[in-house]
Design a protein around this motif. Structure first.
Motif, PDB file in Angstrom:
ATOM      1  N   CYS A 206       0.821  -1.210   0.000  1.00 44.56           N
ATOM      2  CA  CYS A 206       0.000   0.000   0.000  1.00 44.56           C
ATOM      3  C   CYS A 206       0.855   1.259   0.000  1.00 44.56           C
ATOM      4  CB  CYS A 206      -0.982  -0.001   1.176  1.00 44.56           C
ATOM      5  SG  CYS A 206      -0.214  -0.072   2.809  1.00 44.56           S
ATOM      6  N   ASN A 207       2.156   1.123  -0.271  1.00 44.73           N
ATOM      7  CA  ASN A 207       2.971   2.311  -0.513  1.00 44.73           C
ATOM      8  C   ASN A 207       2.381   3.064  -1.702  1.00 44.73           C
ATOM      9  OD1 ASN A 207       4.498  -0.140   0.305  1.00 44.73           O
ATOM     10  ND2 ASN A 207       6.126   1.325   0.734  1.00 44.73           N
ATOM     11  N   VAL A 208       2.357   4.369  -1.648  1.00 46.75           N
ATOM     12  CA  VAL A 208       1.775   5.160  -2.735  1.00 46.75           C
ATOM     13  C   VAL A 208       2.421   4.805  -4.066  1.00 46.75           C
ATOM     14  CG1 VAL A 208       1.470   7.490  -3.658  1.00 46.75           C
ATOM     15  CG2 VAL A 208       1.102   7.052  -1.225  1.00 46.75           C
ATOM     16  N   GLU A 209       3.741   4.619  -4.064  1.00 45.83           N
ATOM     17  CA  GLU A 209       4.460   4.302  -5.306  1.00 45.83           C
ATOM     18  C   GLU A 209       3.997   2.983  -5.926  1.00 45.83           C
ATOM     19  OE1 GLU A 209       7.503   6.314  -2.544  1.00 45.83           O
ATOM     20  OE2 GLU A 209       5.821   4.915  -2.375  1.00 45.83           O
ATOM     21  N   TYR A 210       3.487   2.076  -5.098  1.00 49.71           N
ATOM     22  CA  TYR A 210       3.168   0.725  -5.556  1.00 49.71           C
ATOM     23  C   TYR A 210       1.680   0.493  -5.804  1.00 49.71           C
ATOM     24  CZ  TYR A 210       7.926  -0.697  -4.129  1.00 49.71           C
ATOM     25  OH  TYR A 210       9.283  -0.842  -4.010  1.00 49.71           O
ATOM     26  N   LEU A 211       0.837   1.453  -5.509  1.00 53.63           N
ATOM     27  CA  LEU A 211      -0.606   1.228  -5.620  1.00 53.63           C
ATOM     28  C   LEU A 211      -1.037   0.929  -7.054  1.00 53.63           C
ATOM     29  CD1 LEU A 211      -1.987   4.050  -3.291  1.00 53.63           C
ATOM     30  CD2 LEU A 211      -1.898   1.603  -2.785  1.00 53.63           C
ATOM     31  N   HIS A 234      14.534  -1.917  -4.377  1.00 49.26           N
ATOM     32  CA  HIS A 234      15.227  -2.351  -3.170  1.00 49.26           C
ATOM     33  C   HIS A 234      15.178  -1.282  -2.074  1.00 49.26           C
ATOM     34  CE1 HIS A 234      17.015  -6.142  -4.631  1.00 49.26           C
ATOM     35  NE2 HIS A 234      17.012  -5.540  -5.812  1.00 49.26           N
ATOM     36  N   HIS A 235      15.115  -0.004  -2.473  1.00 47.67           N
ATOM     37  CA  HIS A 235      15.139   1.064  -1.473  1.00 47.67           C
ATOM     38  C   HIS A 235      13.740   1.467  -1.005  1.00 47.67           C
ATOM     39  CE1 HIS A 235      14.608   3.177  -5.316  1.00 47.67           C
ATOM     40  NE2 HIS A 235      14.049   4.143  -4.629  1.00 47.67           N
ATOM     41  N   ILE A 236      12.691   0.815  -1.528  1.00 53.86           N
ATOM     42  CA  ILE A 236      11.325   1.079  -1.065  1.00 53.86           C
ATOM     43  C   ILE A 236      10.726  -0.247  -0.589  1.00 53.86           C
ATOM     44  CG2 ILE A 236       9.059   2.029  -1.607  1.00 53.86           C
ATOM     45  CD1 ILE A 236      10.310   3.594  -3.875  1.00 53.86           C
ATOM     46  N   ALA A 237      10.839  -0.504   0.695  1.00 56.58           N
ATOM     47  CA  ALA A 237      10.311  -1.757   1.249  1.00 56.58           C
ATOM     48  C   ALA A 237       8.797  -1.732   1.213  1.00 56.58           C
ATOM     49  CB  ALA A 237      10.796  -1.931   2.686  1.00 56.58           C
ATOM     50  N   PRO A 238       8.158  -2.779   0.714  1.00 55.67           N
ATOM     51  CA  PRO A 238       6.691  -2.786   0.634  1.00 55.67           C
ATOM     52  C   PRO A 238       6.042  -2.858   2.008  1.00 55.67           C
ATOM     53  CG  PRO A 238       7.578  -4.927   0.009  1.00 55.67           C
ATOM     54  CD  PRO A 238       8.756  -4.008   0.164  1.00 55.67           C
ATOM     55  N   LYS A 239       5.000  -2.058   2.167  1.00 59.38           N
ATOM     56  CA  LYS A 239       4.158  -2.134   3.357  1.00 59.38           C
ATOM     57  C   LYS A 239       2.866  -2.824   2.938  1.00 59.38           C
ATOM     58  CE  LYS A 239       1.660   0.609   6.791  1.00 59.38           C
ATOM     59  NZ  LYS A 239       1.252   1.970   7.218  1.00 59.38           N
ATOM     60  N   PHE A 240       2.656  -4.027   3.421  1.00 60.67           N
ATOM     61  CA  PHE A 240       1.542  -4.835   2.949  1.00 60.67           C
ATOM     62  C   PHE A 240       0.228  -4.438   3.631  1.00 60.67           C
ATOM     63  CE2 PHE A 240       5.297  -7.687   2.456  1.00 60.67           C
ATOM     64  CZ  PHE A 240       5.335  -7.634   1.081  1.00 60.67           C
ATOM     65  N   ARG A 317      16.682   8.954  -0.928  1.00 59.84           N
ATOM     66  CA  ARG A 317      16.922   7.514  -0.987  1.00 59.84           C
ATOM     67  C   ARG A 317      17.402   7.003   0.372  1.00 59.84           C
ATOM     68  NH1 ARG A 317      19.518   4.298  -5.946  1.00 59.84           N
ATOM     69  NH2 ARG A 317      17.560   5.123  -6.729  1.00 59.84           N
ATOM     70  N   GLU A 318      18.283   7.755   1.025  1.00 62.44           N
ATOM     71  CA  GLU A 318      18.780   7.324   2.329  1.00 62.44           C
ATOM     72  C   GLU A 318      17.647   7.268   3.344  1.00 62.44           C
ATOM     73  OE1 GLU A 318      21.849  10.058   3.270  1.00 62.44           O
ATOM     74  OE2 GLU A 318      23.194   9.389   1.653  1.00 62.44           O
TER      75      GLU A 318
END
Length: 322
Positions: A206-211, A234-240, A317-318
């Motif tokens: 449910c990350n905005v980038e992944y919707l 790799h730098h954006i861990a998914p929040k399920f 990114r950091e």
């Protein structure tokens, strides 16, 4: 070659023991390595939802295949007159075409489940868990079987045997079981064409980038072709999970909470236009912008990122990796 309807094999019966073994193996790995992939109440909820879905799927299977046979027979004279054949038969290449056609249908069915709120209400239960594991694969909506066959009617109309189509739909569902795991690493090259667990994590995040990304079943090429592909960064861990979780493990509420919310919004809406949009526009739509759709949130994020000076990009990114 003819396969009688009453002798239609059930592929799930052969794969179910493997499903159980793999879930137990994932449970063991989760416990041994303290990964917290499973949570007791969540797992019990997924089990009850899965049992209900399996029962309803079995009950509606006759209706689905009967509906496909009706279309198959109704269009037979037209096929003979305009295409020159009664049926496409059972050759290996027909199976391949049927499997590809089935996955194409699944992509659009699945995409509309995320972009039409009424259909999202039927599908949201599959995304309602904040855990991503093999058990989640069985967490299917109880009402989705009522309208799903509509997307497939062009295949029997063209002459694909309904039994073949039903088996291809089952193979697609079986393949998707294996997508629900975080233990499988990124398989370079394979996910250029096929859906993989790494890519499917994006779909459940449910990350905005992944919707609303990566809707394919077996193949991921549809998302690449139609602009909905998103790699798992790799730098954006998914929040399920979902942005507005039901906060419940009750299988009834998990299946019907969004229908209830739609009804509340429709009753509160001041115009018939707004009532219609609350039902058929994307989830999150509101007339005053108090809630936003996935696309609106992504556009806002893009504007925010564009406003940040290029020199600040490494810092973003950091922060994402922290």
């Amino acid at each position: 070659m003819e396969i009688l309807f009453e002798n239609l094999p059930n592929p799930f019966a052969y794969f179910f023991p493997l499903f159980v073994v793999l879930i137990l193996a994932e449970l063991y790995i989760s416990y041994r390595e303290d990964k917290e992939l499973y949570e007791a109440k969540d797992t019990v909820a997924s089990t009850w939802v899965g049992i209900g879905a399996a029962i309803l799927n079995s009950l509606t299977k006759v209706y689905q295949i009967g509906f496909f046979f009706l279309i198959y027979k109704l269009f037979e004279p037209l096929r003979v007159e305009f295409l020159g054949y009664e049926s496409l038969g059972w050759a290996w290449w027909v199976w391949v075409l049927c499997l590809v056609g089935d996955d194409f249908n699944f992509y659009w069915h699945h995409r509309f489940c995320h972009t039409v709120r009424l259909f999202w209400a039927a599908h949201v239960v599959h995304h309602s868990s904040d855990k991503f594991n093999l058990g989640t694969a069985f967490r299917n909506g109880w009402t989705i079987f009522l309208y799903k066959p509509i997307y497939w009617i062009w295949l029997p109309a063209l002459g694909f045997n309904p039994v073949m189509l039903a088996l291809c739909m089952s193979f697609n569902s079986i393949y998707q079981f294996f997508l629900h795991s975080t233990l499988v690493p990124d398989i370079k090259g394979f996910n250029k064409v096929f859906n993989t667990p790494w890519v499917h994590q994006v779909h459940h995040a449910c990350n905005v980038e992944y919707l609303d990304r990566n809707h394919g079943g077996i193949f991921i090429i549809w998302d690449r072709l139609f602009g909905t592909y998103q790699n798992r960064e790799h730098h954006i861990a998914p929040k399920f999970g979902v942005l507005h979780p039901p906060h419940s493990h009750n299988p009834i509420k998990l299946n019907f909470h969004e229908f209830s919310d739609i009804w509340k919004d429709v009753k509160r809406a001041k115009t018939w236009e707004h009532k219609f949009k609350y039902v058929f526009y994307p989830p999150g739509w509101s007339p005053d912008g108090s809630t936003k759709t996935a696309r609106q949130m992504q556009q806002e994020l893009e504007r925010q990122q564009a406003a940040v000076p290029a020199t600040a990009a490494p810092n973003r990114r950091e922060e994402a990796m922290a």
